[in-house]
Design a protein around this motif. Structure first.
Motif, PDB file in Angstrom:
ATOM      1  N   ARG A 173       0.844  -1.187   0.000  1.00  0.00           N
ATOM      2  CA  ARG A 173       0.000   0.000   0.000  1.00  0.00           C
ATOM      3  C   ARG A 173       0.889   1.250   0.000  1.00  0.00           C
ATOM      4  NH1 ARG A 173      -5.000   0.350   2.021  1.00  0.00           N
ATOM      5  NH2 ARG A 173      -4.805  -1.565   3.216  1.00  0.00           N
ATOM      6  N   PRO A 174       0.544   2.233  -0.824  1.00  0.00           N
ATOM      7  CA  PRO A 174       1.346   3.464  -0.801  1.00  0.00           C
ATOM      8  C   PRO A 174       1.389   4.067   0.613  1.00  0.00           C
ATOM      9  CG  PRO A 174      -0.281   3.536  -2.570  1.00  0.00           C
ATOM     10  CD  PRO A 174      -0.571   2.302  -1.776  1.00  0.00           C
ATOM     11  N   PHE A 175       2.553   4.613   0.967  1.00  0.00           N
ATOM     12  CA  PHE A 175       2.752   5.179   2.301  1.00  0.00           C
ATOM     13  C   PHE A 175       3.367   6.561   2.073  1.00  0.00           C
ATOM     14  CE2 PHE A 175       4.453   3.720   6.745  1.00  0.00           C
ATOM     15  CZ  PHE A 175       4.062   4.930   7.300  1.00  0.00           C
ATOM     16  N   PRO A 176       2.522   7.512   1.583  1.00  0.00           N
ATOM     17  CA  PRO A 176       3.059   8.801   1.154  1.00  0.00           C
ATOM     18  C   PRO A 176       3.305   9.747   2.318  1.00  0.00           C
ATOM     19  CG  PRO A 176       0.689   8.711   0.732  1.00  0.00           C
ATOM     20  CD  PRO A 176       1.062   7.414   1.378  1.00  0.00           C
ATOM     21  N   ILE A 177       4.565   9.878   2.697  1.00  0.00           N
ATOM     22  CA  ILE A 177       4.944  10.826   3.750  1.00  0.00           C
ATOM     23  C   ILE A 177       5.863  11.871   3.124  1.00  0.00           C
ATOM     24  CG2 ILE A 177       4.738   9.166   5.638  1.00  0.00           C
ATOM     25  CD1 ILE A 177       7.854   8.905   5.475  1.00  0.00           C
ATOM     26  N   PRO A 178       6.056  13.010   3.764  1.00  0.00           N
ATOM     27  CA  PRO A 178       7.032  13.964   3.252  1.00  0.00           C
ATOM     28  C   PRO A 178       8.397  13.288   3.106  1.00  0.00           C
ATOM     29  CG  PRO A 178       5.738  14.969   5.007  1.00  0.00           C
ATOM     30  CD  PRO A 178       5.370  13.503   4.982  1.00  0.00           C
TER      31      PRO A 178
ATOM     32  N   LEU B 229      18.795   4.836   5.893  1.00  0.00           N
ATOM     33  CA  LEU B 229      17.827   3.920   5.283  1.00  0.00           C
ATOM     34  C   LEU B 229      16.552   3.842   6.116  1.00  0.00           C
ATOM     35  CD1 LEU B 229      17.215   1.938   2.975  1.00  0.00           C
ATOM     36  CD2 LEU B 229      18.203   0.111   4.369  1.00  0.00           C
ATOM     37  N   LEU B 230      15.434   4.180   5.464  1.00  0.00           N
ATOM     38  CA  LEU B 230      14.111   4.082   6.087  1.00  0.00           C
ATOM     39  C   LEU B 230      13.289   3.108   5.253  1.00  0.00           C
ATOM     40  CD1 LEU B 230      11.694   4.997   7.897  1.00  0.00           C
ATOM     41  CD2 LEU B 230      11.338   6.879   6.274  1.00  0.00           C
ATOM     42  N   LEU B 231      12.708   2.109   5.921  1.00  0.00           N
ATOM     43  CA  LEU B 231      11.895   1.108   5.237  1.00  0.00           C
ATOM     44  C   LEU B 231      10.445   1.259   5.689  1.00  0.00           C
ATOM     45  CD1 LEU B 231      14.381  -1.868   5.587  1.00  0.00           C
ATOM     46  CD2 LEU B 231      14.064  -0.333   3.631  1.00  0.00           C
ATOM     47  N   LEU B 232       9.555   1.486   4.721  1.00  0.00           N
ATOM     48  CA  LEU B 232       8.157   1.782   5.020  1.00  0.00           C
ATOM     49  C   LEU B 232       7.261   0.588   4.722  1.00  0.00           C
ATOM     50  CD1 LEU B 232       7.925   5.294   3.282  1.00  0.00           C
ATOM     51  CD2 LEU B 232       8.137   4.844   5.740  1.00  0.00           C
ATOM     52  N   HIS B 233       6.220   0.435   5.521  1.00  0.00           N
ATOM     53  CA  HIS B 233       5.253  -0.638   5.216  1.00  0.00           C
ATOM     54  C   HIS B 233       3.906  -0.370   5.888  1.00  0.00           C
ATOM     55  CE1 HIS B 233       3.801  -4.575   4.099  1.00  0.00           C
ATOM     56  NE2 HIS B 233       3.370  -4.741   5.337  1.00  0.00           N
ATOM     57  N   HIS B 234       2.858  -0.402   5.097  1.00  0.00           N
ATOM     58  CA  HIS B 234       1.506  -0.329   5.653  1.00  0.00           C
ATOM     59  C   HIS B 234       0.610  -1.397   5.043  1.00  0.00           C
ATOM     60  CE1 HIS B 234       1.096   3.786   7.815  1.00  0.00           C
ATOM     61  NE2 HIS B 234       1.330   2.807   8.633  1.00  0.00           N
ATOM     62  N   GLY B 235       1.099  -2.623   5.050  1.00  0.00           N
ATOM     63  CA  GLY B 235       0.286  -3.713   4.547  1.00  0.00           C
ATOM     64  C   GLY B 235       0.301  -3.795   3.028  1.00  0.00           C
ATOM     65  N   VAL B 236      -0.371  -4.798   2.528  1.00  0.00           N
ATOM     66  CA  VAL B 236      -0.411  -5.013   1.081  1.00  0.00           C
ATOM     67  C   VAL B 236      -1.853  -4.965   0.584  1.00  0.00           C
ATOM     68  CG1 VAL B 236       1.737  -6.347   1.020  1.00  0.00           C
ATOM     69  CG2 VAL B 236      -0.444  -7.536   1.346  1.00  0.00           C
ATOM     70  N   ILE B 237      -1.992  -4.633  -0.693  1.00  0.00           N
ATOM     71  CA  ILE B 237      -3.308  -4.558  -1.349  1.00  0.00           C
ATOM     72  C   ILE B 237      -3.221  -5.307  -2.679  1.00  0.00           C
ATOM     73  CG2 ILE B 237      -4.000  -2.399  -0.249  1.00  0.00           C
ATOM     74  CD1 ILE B 237      -3.115  -0.910  -2.755  1.00  0.00           C
ATOM     75  N   PRO B 238      -4.377  -5.754  -3.200  1.00  0.00           N
ATOM     76  CA  PRO B 238      -4.325  -6.514  -4.458  1.00  0.00           C
ATOM     77  C   PRO B 238      -3.807  -5.671  -5.624  1.00  0.00           C
ATOM     78  CG  PRO B 238      -6.457  -6.794  -3.366  1.00  0.00           C
ATOM     79  CD  PRO B 238      -5.739  -5.689  -2.639  1.00  0.00           C
ATOM     80  N   GLN B 239      -3.063  -6.334  -6.514  1.00  0.00           N
ATOM     81  CA  GLN B 239      -2.660  -5.702  -7.780  1.00  0.00           C
ATOM     82  C   GLN B 239      -3.842  -5.849  -8.736  1.00  0.00           C
ATOM     83  OE1 GLN B 239       0.808  -5.247  -9.519  1.00  0.00           O
ATOM     84  NE2 GLN B 239       2.137  -6.515  -8.278  1.00  0.00           N
ATOM     85  N   VAL B 240      -4.559  -4.785  -8.962  1.00  0.00           N
ATOM     86  CA  VAL B 240      -5.806  -4.904  -9.721  1.00  0.00           C
ATOM     87  C   VAL B 240      -5.719  -4.332 -11.135  1.00  0.00           C
ATOM     88  CG1 VAL B 240      -7.394  -5.030  -7.761  1.00  0.00           C
ATOM     89  CG2 VAL B 240      -6.619  -2.803  -8.581  1.00  0.00           C
ATOM     90  N   ASN B 241      -4.534  -3.857 -11.537  1.00  0.00           N
ATOM     91  CA  ASN B 241      -4.475  -3.208 -12.852  1.00  0.00           C
ATOM     92  C   ASN B 241      -4.936  -4.120 -13.987  1.00  0.00           C
ATOM     93  OD1 ASN B 241      -2.974  -1.340 -11.181  1.00  0.00           O
ATOM     94  ND2 ASN B 241      -2.316  -0.377 -13.090  1.00  0.00           N
ATOM     95  N   LEU B 242      -4.513  -5.367 -13.977  1.00  0.00           N
ATOM     96  CA  LEU B 242      -4.860  -6.250 -15.085  1.00  0.00           C
ATOM     97  C   LEU B 242      -6.344  -6.652 -15.050  1.00  0.00           C
ATOM     98  CD1 LEU B 242      -3.584  -7.606 -17.563  1.00  0.00           C
ATOM     99  CD2 LEU B 242      -3.227  -9.647 -16.152  1.00  0.00           C
TER     100      LEU B 242
END
Lengths: 85, 468
Positions: free
Chosen positions: B119-124, B252-265
């Motif tokens: 999931r995108p994790f948009p921070i400054p 080094l900063l590693l971000l994670h807020h879970g995963v979501i389905p890849q739905v593009n296709l």
């Protein structure tokens, strides 16, 4: 295995992707972004984010995280947007 | 003429590998199309050739993938690694690109097993070199045996983040801080699902063991207002916890807020999708076999809603059994008998998921960035620009393309879509599902015009566009 990155020789482990090889060699950012011209580095390493775009053997916009390294490969950093032609 | 196959499986993670193994075993001519150089998907990435000699670092769950890959190799299914799928239509014509050449494959049935993305994790500052996803770091560990040289900061919440922290501990990597963003309020949402999780989830024991391994890791809870700072590359991470602003120097900063389905296709193919309010994501509408709203197209694994790797393999098997029925290889009675163990195993592997969804729901501040925080990494649009577009009448994500080009860069909305949707819905005071999503179209991954131009075409098709 040996590649060149912007003309400089870089050692890489066979089996690594170009993006992993760059990170392992301490090349942190692989391009300047297309809109703002700011440095970017690989972000997702699974083909989703397109932040690891590099020029490989003369071909622009290759996803570095999806291309395995090859002996003698020429990798170049991309600066800004690509031009047509 | 396009090459024809009985079954095309898109993706070689647990769902795709299990599906292809079942289908080939039932005599279906099966091809697996996968972007990666080797089977396993991201969860079992590099399982055949990881340079990590010490098996305990990645843990037993990773090595379970060996069995899946071995069965796949023995199954007789054809494997096309290094293959990008850029199109799938309702008639199951699949556009692929391999070694710089594009072509089509016609499939009697197709199983979309494209898995999940973070999931995108948009921070400054999240676009600074030195900021990556936790998944990316784990891929470097699995596929290249790489760990950070200097103390690393992990931030976010969810099982993958804690797993990576534990794997780093086993590998002797120093963790400067684990910044846990799960709001305390999540427990209020989660507790009513706790009995189901505690009694039945296969993840309870694993989760507790993992948390136990993290003793000694400097951990901050209730972290908010996270920022990545530095000039041209990451120099420090700042955040608020307990009402106080803190700062940690790191590269080094590693971000994670879970995963979501890849739905593009699945979206681009035209499959119906529904908004999942618990997992805060779109997922394809499927029946109990994984069949989508389009005849002959199935979606299996985390691409159909997040349930994890073990469930993904079972969902792949179920889809393959029904595809075999649809293609006339077995009847419905035989399908039901053959599929019974997979259905039982899926039920077991899925128990307690609602607890995890509630406990690790990302906080609103991380889904609704503000000001000049970049929300679209490709077109470098900011949160403030999205709100300005809404203020002058932009009603939803799809229309935002015309304002800011969000969703039109190379990633095709994968990194901005969920954020754009959440921001627009919040600004308009509407439920998230109601503003919709980008209208996704093929090619879902970029291919060159030269490849498109070189596609085989019929004389009629060529005549239709030739002048004179």
């Amino acid at each position: 295995m040996r590649l060149s990155v912007d003309g400089r020789p870089v050692e890489a482990r066979a089996g690594d992707t170009v993006a992993a090889a760059l990170l392992a060699a301490g090349v942190l950012d692989c391009r300047d972004s297309a809109v703002g011209g700011v440095p970017r580095a690989p972000y997702c390493l699974m083909g989703v984010c397109f932040d690891c775009l590099v020029r490989i053997d003369g071909v622009d916009n290759c996803q570095g995280c999806l291309v395995p390294v090859r002996e003698g490969m020429r990798v170049e950093r991309q600066r800004g947007a690509r031009t047509v032609g | 003429m396009n090459e024809t196959v009985d079954l095309a499986v898109i993706g070689a993670g647990p769902a795709g590998l299990a599906a292809a193994t079942v289908a080939a075993g039932l005599g279906l001519a099966t091809v697996v199309l996968d972007e990666q150089p080797a089977p396993g998907g991201q969860i079992y990435r590099a399982i055949g050739d990881t340079p990590l000699r010490e098996r305990a670092i990645l843990g037993a769950d990773y090595w379970r993938g060996e069995e899946l890959v071995a069965a796949f190799h023995a199954s007789g299914a054809r494997h096309l690694p290094g293959t990008t799928v850029w199109s799938l239509d309702a008639a199951r014509e699949i556009g692929i690109s391999r070694d710089g050449a594009a072509r089509f494959i016609q499939a009697g049935a197709a199983i979309v097993a494209t898995g999940a993305l973070e999931r995108p994790f948009p921070i400054p500052g999240w676009t600074l070199p030195g900021v990556m996803t936790a998944g990316a770091a784990q891929i470097l560990l699995k596929a290249s045996g790489l760990v950070p040289e200097r103390p690393v900061v992990l931030a976010g919440c969810g099982p993958l983040l804690y797993l990576l922290a534990a794997q780093y501990r086993r590998a002797g990597t120093r963790i400067a801080a684990l910044l846990d963003t799960a709001p305390a309020a999540n427990w209020h949402r989660a507790w009513r699902h706790l009995p189901e999780f505690a009694l039945a989830s296969p993840y309870l024991r694993k989760g507790l063991a993992l948390i136990g391994e993290l003793r000694g890791v400097p951990r901050r809870r209730g972290v908010e207002a996270l920022r990545a700072e530095g000039d041209g590359r990451l120099a420090r991470v700042s955040f608020r916890a307990g009402g106080v602003r803190h700062s940690i120097d790191t590269d080094l900063l590693l971000l994670h807020h879970g995963v979501i389905p890849q739905v593009n296709l699945s979206f681009a193919a035209g499959c119906a999708h529904d908004w999942d309010a618990a997992q805060l994501c779109w997922r394809p509408r499927i029946d109990e076999w994984g069949a989508s709203s389009l005849d002959g197209i199935y979606v299996a694994g985390d691409g159909a809603g997040i349930l994890g790797a073990e469930a993904a393999a079972e969902r792949g098997r179920l889809a393959a059994f029904d595809a075999a029925r649809r293609l006339g290889r077995i009847d419905a009675g035989r399908r039901n008998v053959l599929a019974a163990p997979a259905r039982h195993a899926l039920e077991r592997a899925s128990r307690g998921r609602r607890f995890l969804d509630a406990l690790y729901r990302p906080p609103d501040w991380a889904r609704l960035p503000e000001g000049d925080t970049v929300i679209c990494r490709c077109e470098e649009a900011t949160a403030a620009q999205v709100l300005e577009a809404v203020a002058i009448g932009c009603p939803g994500p799809n229309q935002l393309k015309a304002f800011l080009r969000c969703g039109m860069g190379p990633c095709q909305g994968r990194q901005c879509g969920p954020t754009v949707q959440a921001l627009i819905a919040r600004a308009r005071g509407l439920p998230e599902a109601s503003v919709g999503y980008y209208r996704l179209r093929p090619p879902v991954k970029p291919i060159t015009l030269a490849e498109l131009a070189a596609l085989p075409k019929t004389p009629e098709a060529a005549r239709a566009v030739v002048r004179g």
